[in-house]
Structure formats: structure tokens, C-alpha cells
Design a protein around this motif. Structure first.
Motif, PDB file in Angstrom:
ATOM      1  N   ILE A  63      15.377 -32.463 -33.328  1.00 20.12           N
ATOM      2  CA  ILE A  63      14.267 -32.295 -32.937  1.00 20.12           C
ATOM      3  C   ILE A  63      13.589 -33.536 -32.167  1.00 20.12           C
ATOM      4  CG2 ILE A  63      12.930 -32.855 -35.158  1.00 20.12           C
ATOM      5  CD1 ILE A  63      10.950 -30.835 -34.609  1.00 20.12           C
ATOM      6  N   SER A  64      12.801 -33.792 -31.203  1.00 14.17           N
ATOM      7  CA  SER A  64      12.382 -34.996 -30.907  1.00 14.17           C
ATOM      8  C   SER A  64      11.343 -35.412 -31.612  1.00 14.17           C
ATOM      9  CB  SER A  64      11.897 -34.889 -29.370  1.00 14.17           C
ATOM     10  OG  SER A  64      10.831 -34.258 -29.234  1.00 14.17           O
ATOM     11  N   GLN A  65      11.022 -36.832 -31.465  1.00 17.13           N
ATOM     12  CA  GLN A  65       9.886 -37.298 -32.474  1.00 17.13           C
ATOM     13  C   GLN A  65       8.521 -36.614 -32.047  1.00 17.13           C
ATOM     14  OE1 GLN A  65      10.227 -40.234 -34.701  1.00 17.13           O
ATOM     15  NE2 GLN A  65       8.403 -39.121 -35.241  1.00 17.13           N
ATOM     16  N   LYS A  66       8.142 -36.519 -30.747  1.00 18.64           N
ATOM     17  CA  LYS A  66       7.036 -35.797 -30.417  1.00 18.64           C
ATOM     18  C   LYS A  66       7.103 -34.095 -31.198  1.00 18.64           C
ATOM     19  CE  LYS A  66       4.435 -34.010 -26.285  1.00 18.64           C
ATOM     20  NZ  LYS A  66       4.368 -34.049 -24.839  1.00 18.64           N
ATOM     21  N   GLU A  67       8.081 -33.576 -30.984  1.00 20.72           N
ATOM     22  CA  GLU A  67       7.922 -32.440 -31.595  1.00 20.72           C
ATOM     23  C   GLU A  67       7.979 -32.214 -33.012  1.00 20.72           C
ATOM     24  OE1 GLU A  67      11.059 -29.842 -28.451  1.00 20.72           O
ATOM     25  OE2 GLU A  67      11.839 -31.169 -30.088  1.00 20.72           O
ATOM     26  N   PHE A  68       8.667 -33.228 -33.807  1.00 17.79           N
ATOM     27  CA  PHE A  68       8.195 -33.358 -35.346  1.00 17.79           C
ATOM     28  C   PHE A  68       6.774 -33.743 -35.493  1.00 17.79           C
ATOM     29  CE2 PHE A  68       8.200 -35.907 -39.013  1.00 17.79           C
ATOM     30  CZ  PHE A  68       8.521 -35.315 -39.836  1.00 17.79           C
ATOM     31  N   ASP A  69       6.264 -34.589 -34.921  1.00 21.63           N
ATOM     32  CA  ASP A  69       5.067 -35.071 -34.912  1.00 21.63           C
ATOM     33  C   ASP A  69       3.990 -33.692 -34.779  1.00 21.63           C
ATOM     34  OD1 ASP A  69       5.705 -37.502 -35.554  1.00 21.63           O
ATOM     35  OD2 ASP A  69       5.123 -38.531 -33.400  1.00 21.63           O
ATOM     36  N   GLU A  70       4.287 -33.181 -33.660  1.00 24.77           N
ATOM     37  CA  GLU A  70       3.398 -31.891 -33.601  1.00 24.77           C
ATOM     38  C   GLU A  70       3.727 -30.862 -34.755  1.00 24.77           C
ATOM     39  OE1 GLU A  70       4.905 -30.540 -29.802  1.00 24.77           O
ATOM     40  OE2 GLU A  70       3.634 -32.116 -28.562  1.00 24.77           O
ATOM     41  N   THR A  71       4.696 -30.705 -35.249  1.00 20.86           N
ATOM     42  CA  THR A  71       4.881 -29.777 -36.443  1.00 20.86           C
ATOM     43  C   THR A  71       4.305 -30.416 -37.636  1.00 20.86           C
ATOM     44  OG1 THR A  71       7.227 -29.349 -35.582  1.00 20.86           O
ATOM     45  CG2 THR A  71       6.746 -28.734 -37.935  1.00 20.86           C
ATOM     46  N   VAL A  72       4.266 -31.241 -37.709  1.00 22.52           N
ATOM     47  CA  VAL A  72       3.620 -32.227 -38.892  1.00 22.52           C
ATOM     48  C   VAL A  72       1.975 -32.047 -38.837  1.00 22.52           C
ATOM     49  CG1 VAL A  72       2.954 -34.361 -40.266  1.00 22.52           C
ATOM     50  CG2 VAL A  72       5.224 -33.896 -39.596  1.00 22.52           C
TER      51      VAL A  72
ATOM     52  N   ASP B  58      22.746 -48.040 -27.172  1.00 21.04           N
ATOM     53  CA  ASP B  58      22.157 -46.988 -26.321  1.00 21.04           C
ATOM     54  C   ASP B  58      20.827 -46.632 -26.446  1.00 21.04           C
ATOM     55  OD1 ASP B  58      22.101 -45.572 -28.655  1.00 21.04           O
ATOM     56  OD2 ASP B  58      23.975 -44.352 -28.260  1.00 21.04           O
ATOM     57  N   LYS B  59      20.072 -47.660 -27.300  1.00 24.10           N
ATOM     58  CA  LYS B  59      18.644 -47.549 -27.509  1.00 24.10           C
ATOM     59  C   LYS B  59      18.291 -46.440 -27.959  1.00 24.10           C
ATOM     60  CE  LYS B  59      18.043 -50.885 -23.866  1.00 24.10           C
ATOM     61  NZ  LYS B  59      17.304 -51.294 -22.529  1.00 24.10           N
ATOM     62  N   SER B  60      18.692 -45.875 -29.143  1.00 21.31           N
ATOM     63  CA  SER B  60      18.385 -44.523 -29.747  1.00 21.31           C
ATOM     64  C   SER B  60      18.496 -44.751 -31.218  1.00 21.31           C
ATOM     65  CB  SER B  60      19.556 -43.396 -29.194  1.00 21.31           C
ATOM     66  OG  SER B  60      20.735 -43.719 -29.907  1.00 21.31           O
ATOM     67  N   TYR B  61      17.810 -43.806 -31.557  1.00 20.27           N
ATOM     68  CA  TYR B  61      17.859 -43.617 -33.327  1.00 20.27           C
ATOM     69  C   TYR B  61      17.757 -42.308 -33.673  1.00 20.27           C
ATOM     70  CZ  TYR B  61      12.534 -42.165 -32.852  1.00 20.27           C
ATOM     71  OH  TYR B  61      11.411 -41.400 -32.720  1.00 20.27           O
ATOM     72  N   THR B  62      18.153 -41.976 -34.877  1.00 19.09           N
ATOM     73  CA  THR B  62      18.345 -40.650 -35.682  1.00 19.09           C
ATOM     74  C   THR B  62      17.639 -40.941 -36.909  1.00 19.09           C
ATOM     75  OG1 THR B  62      20.458 -40.152 -34.355  1.00 19.09           O
ATOM     76  CG2 THR B  62      19.840 -38.779 -36.168  1.00 19.09           C
ATOM     77  N   VAL B  63      16.941 -39.904 -37.280  1.00 20.86           N
ATOM     78  CA  VAL B  63      16.429 -40.027 -38.812  1.00 20.86           C
ATOM     79  C   VAL B  63      16.433 -38.542 -39.250  1.00 20.86           C
ATOM     80  CG1 VAL B  63      14.050 -40.198 -37.985  1.00 20.86           C
ATOM     81  CG2 VAL B  63      14.713 -41.081 -40.399  1.00 20.86           C
ATOM     82  N   ASP B  64      16.683 -38.513 -40.580  1.00 23.26           N
ATOM     83  CA  ASP B  64      16.829 -37.219 -41.250  1.00 23.26           C
ATOM     84  C   ASP B  64      15.379 -36.996 -42.114  1.00 23.26           C
ATOM     85  OD1 ASP B  64      17.918 -39.223 -42.841  1.00 23.26           O
ATOM     86  OD2 ASP B  64      18.920 -37.569 -43.971  1.00 23.26           O
ATOM     87  N   LYS B  65      14.702 -36.028 -41.876  1.00 20.24           N
ATOM     88  CA  LYS B  65      13.446 -36.022 -42.595  1.00 20.24           C
ATOM     89  C   LYS B  65      13.320 -34.571 -43.105  1.00 20.24           C
ATOM     90  CE  LYS B  65      10.682 -39.497 -41.108  1.00 20.24           C
ATOM     91  NZ  LYS B  65      10.104 -40.366 -41.901  1.00 20.24           N
ATOM     92  N   ASP B  66      12.623 -34.586 -44.530  1.00 23.31           N
ATOM     93  CA  ASP B  66      12.629 -33.244 -45.395  1.00 23.31           C
ATOM     94  C   ASP B  66      11.180 -33.072 -45.392  1.00 23.31           C
ATOM     95  OD1 ASP B  66      12.293 -31.294 -46.981  1.00 23.31           O
ATOM     96  OD2 ASP B  66      13.553 -32.352 -48.681  1.00 23.31           O
ATOM     97  N   PHE B  67      10.810 -32.129 -44.573  1.00 25.25           N
ATOM     98  CA  PHE B  67       9.127 -31.924 -44.531  1.00 25.25           C
ATOM     99  C   PHE B  67       9.044 -30.396 -44.786  1.00 25.25           C
ATOM    100  CE2 PHE B  67       5.506 -30.616 -41.908  1.00 25.25           C
ATOM    101  CZ  PHE B  67       4.743 -31.219 -42.543  1.00 25.25           C
ATOM    102  N   MET B  68       8.329 -30.199 -45.806  1.00 32.81           N
ATOM    103  CA  MET B  68       7.721 -28.763 -46.034  1.00 32.81           C
ATOM    104  C   MET B  68       8.833 -27.992 -46.616  1.00 32.81           C
ATOM    105  SD  MET B  68       4.408 -29.022 -46.571  1.00 32.81           S
ATOM    106  CE  MET B  68       4.093 -27.339 -46.737  1.00 32.81           C
ATOM    107  N   GLY B  69      10.016 -28.759 -47.238  1.00 28.75           N
ATOM    108  CA  GLY B  69      11.203 -27.612 -47.669  1.00 28.75           C
ATOM    109  C   GLY B  69      12.228 -27.402 -46.421  1.00 28.75           C
TER     110      GLY B  69
END
Length: 296
Positions: A261-270, A114-125
Motif C-alpha cells: 500500500i502507498s503512504q497516502k492509502e495507509f494514512d487514509e485507512t488509519v 533509488d529514493k524509496s522506502y518500505t516499512v511494515d505496519k501492523d494496524f488493527m490486526g
């Protein structure tokens, strides 16, 4: 007679279908990112003692030299950093944050069906669950071949947008952009001030049709065979071992913990958090600040 043949054909087809469904493999990858740019900056910093340089180089080596394990089947895979015992003081929030921004720190699940990915990230707690579509890499098939780990491999290249939150993409700024005005000279205390991010990176991959799965390390995929090596100019990810159809099967499932969260939203948060750090350190006179130009 025809009934017996039909039963035999059905049995063979069923067993082949079951085999395809249960097929699974495991590949071990060694990831290494060049840190020569960082070392050059440190050597040019008169305020940094040789002992300080040695400590930083050792920490950078741990961040930029890692081992990953890819478990895959015909349609999905999980890619995760090999677990190692951390020395006292190495498991701090800051180190985990940097780890997640240098290619590690989570389980990377991708489903090529289905051409998708999921990754869990720990950022700033905080725990995030990044869900998005796999990058549509337009691979160019090359004529070069080589052997990796006993497998015949073919070369493919592609151009992709550089991730703004992957510190492995850092590079020295161009000479004209790195020029420091006299008034700003006193504020320049970190070699990060002279680093920049590219907009695009050229990817070189080596894949083997002898393992016919549409998989590879990290979020690389889309070639008619398992990708055994990826090189983006600064980072090389090389497969050191492949095991097919082991008796021990991995549980290939997407991670589920964290705020979706989407990749774009995560990047913006970081990026927002990095800018907050930059402004906070500037307010303190620039001591130890992380001044990094994003997306230049």
C-alpha cells in the motif's frame, strides 16, 4: 614493470571497491517526545484521579521514549525499535496500534540510491507493507556546529508536511478553536478533544561528514553525512552510539510481509478507522471517545 604497476593498481582499486561495497555501520538512537501538553490536559480534567494520571503517564512514557537501531551501508539502511520484553497486558492490539502510530512497530527500510522506502505496519490486526518515495526535504545548510559523541556535526533545517498518522505531532488547539459551546460541554470527556495536528513541522538536524553516508533515523536522509540528531520541536531523536565496520554484519533488506500500500492509502485507512471510533463513541454518549481533528 608497467604490468606489475597495473596489477598493483588494479588490486588496490578492487580492494577499495570491495571495502566500499562491504562497508557497514550501526547507530543507536534514543527517541523522546514531549508529553507536557498531555499532562496539562490531564491535570485540568477533574474526573481523572491522581492514580489514573500516573498510570497513563507511565504508558505514555513507554510509547514516547524508545530506543532504535539503524544499520546502514552506502546505499540502504534498516531502522527498527530495539526489542524489549513486554510486561503482561502491554502487548495488546491497542498498544501495538499506538506504537505503530508513534514512530515504532515495524522495520523501516530506505534506499537512498533509488529514493524509496518500505516499512511494515501492523494496524488493527492487519499487516500492511507501505512502499513509497522518500520525502524530498529541501535542507538549508546552517553555519552552526557542535560535537555529538565525538563527531563534528553541522546543522541543517527543513520544513516538511506533518504526518496525519503520527500521534507525536499532536499539539493543543488554538484557544479560539478549543472553545466549547454549552450544549457540547457534556460530551467533552477526553483531553484529546482539545488536541490538534499541525500542517507543517520545522526540522532541525545535525549531521557529521566524518561518516559520509546519506542516511539517518526514520525517513530522514539527504545530507552529506550521517544524521546524528533530529528535532521537530516535540520529538528529539539523538544518536548515543556508533559502530563502524563491525565483524558482525546486519542483513539490510526491505521487509516483505503485508498488503502492499502507498503512504497516502495507509494514512487514509488509519484516519477512516479513527473516524469510525469517534462516531462509535459519540453514539455511546462520548464516554472515552477519541475526538481528534486531523490536518487542522
Amino acid at each position: 614493470m608497467y604490468k606489475i604497476i597495473f596489477v598493483l593498481v588494479f588490486a588496490i582499486a578492487s580492494s577499495l571497491g570491495l571495502y566500499a561495497q562491504e562497508f557497514q555501520g550501526m547507530a543507536i538512537y534514543e527517541s523522546k517526545t514531549s508529553t507536557s501538553d498531555f499532562k496539562t490536559r490531564m491535570q485540568g480534567n477533574k474526573d481523572m484521579t491522581p492514580d489514573m494520571q500516573k498510570i497513563i503517564e507511565e504508558r505514555m512514557k513507554k510509547m514516547f521514549e524508545k530506543t532504535f537501531i539503524l544499520n546502514f551501508d552506502k546505499s540502504a539502511s534498516i531502522y527498527k525499535e530495539e526489542e524489549k520484553l513486554e510486561a503482561p497486558g502491554q502487548g495488546s492490539g491497542g498498544m501495538r496500534m499506538l506504537a505503530s502510530m508513534t514512530g515504532g512497530g515495524g522495520t523501516f527500510y530506505k534506499n537512498v540510491k533509488d529514493k524509496s522506502y518500505t516499512v511494515d505496519k501492523d494496524f488493527m490486526g492487519k499487516e500492511f507493507l507501505v512502499k513509497d518515495s522518500l520525502p524530498n526535504l529541501k535542507w538549508k545548510m546552517e553555519s552552526e556546529t557542535r560535537v555529538i559523541g565525538g563527531y563534528n556535526c553541522f546543522k541543517a533545517t527543513a520544513v516538511r508536511h506533518a504526518s496525519k498518522t503520527d500521534f507525536r505531532n499532536l499539539r493543543p488547539k488554538k484557544e479560539e478553536t478549543a472553545t466549547v459551546k454549552p450544549a457540547d460541554a457534556a460530551k467533552k470527556t477526553s483531553f484529546m478533544d482539545e488536541m490538534d495536528m499541525p500542517k507543517e513541522v520545522i526540522i532541525t538536524a545535525w549531521y557529521t561528514p566524518e561518516i559520509p553516508v546519506n542516511q539517518g533515523p526514520e525517513n530522514y536522509w539527504g545530507l552529506p553525512g550521517l544524521i546524528l540528531e533530529v528535532n521537530d520541536g516535540k520529538t528529539v531523536i539523538l544518536c548515543s552510539k556508533v559502530v563502524l565496520n563491525s565483524k558482525v554484519k546486519a542483513d539490510i533488506k526491505a521487509p516483505t510481509n503485508g498488503k502492499v500500500i502507498s503512504q497516502k492509502e495507509f494514512d487514509e485507512t488509519v484516519i477512516k478507522k479513527i473516524e469510525e471510533f469517534r462516531e462509535m463513541n459519540q453514539g455511546r454518549g462520548g464516554n472515552g471517545g477519541m475526538h481528534m481533528r486531523i490536518g487542522g
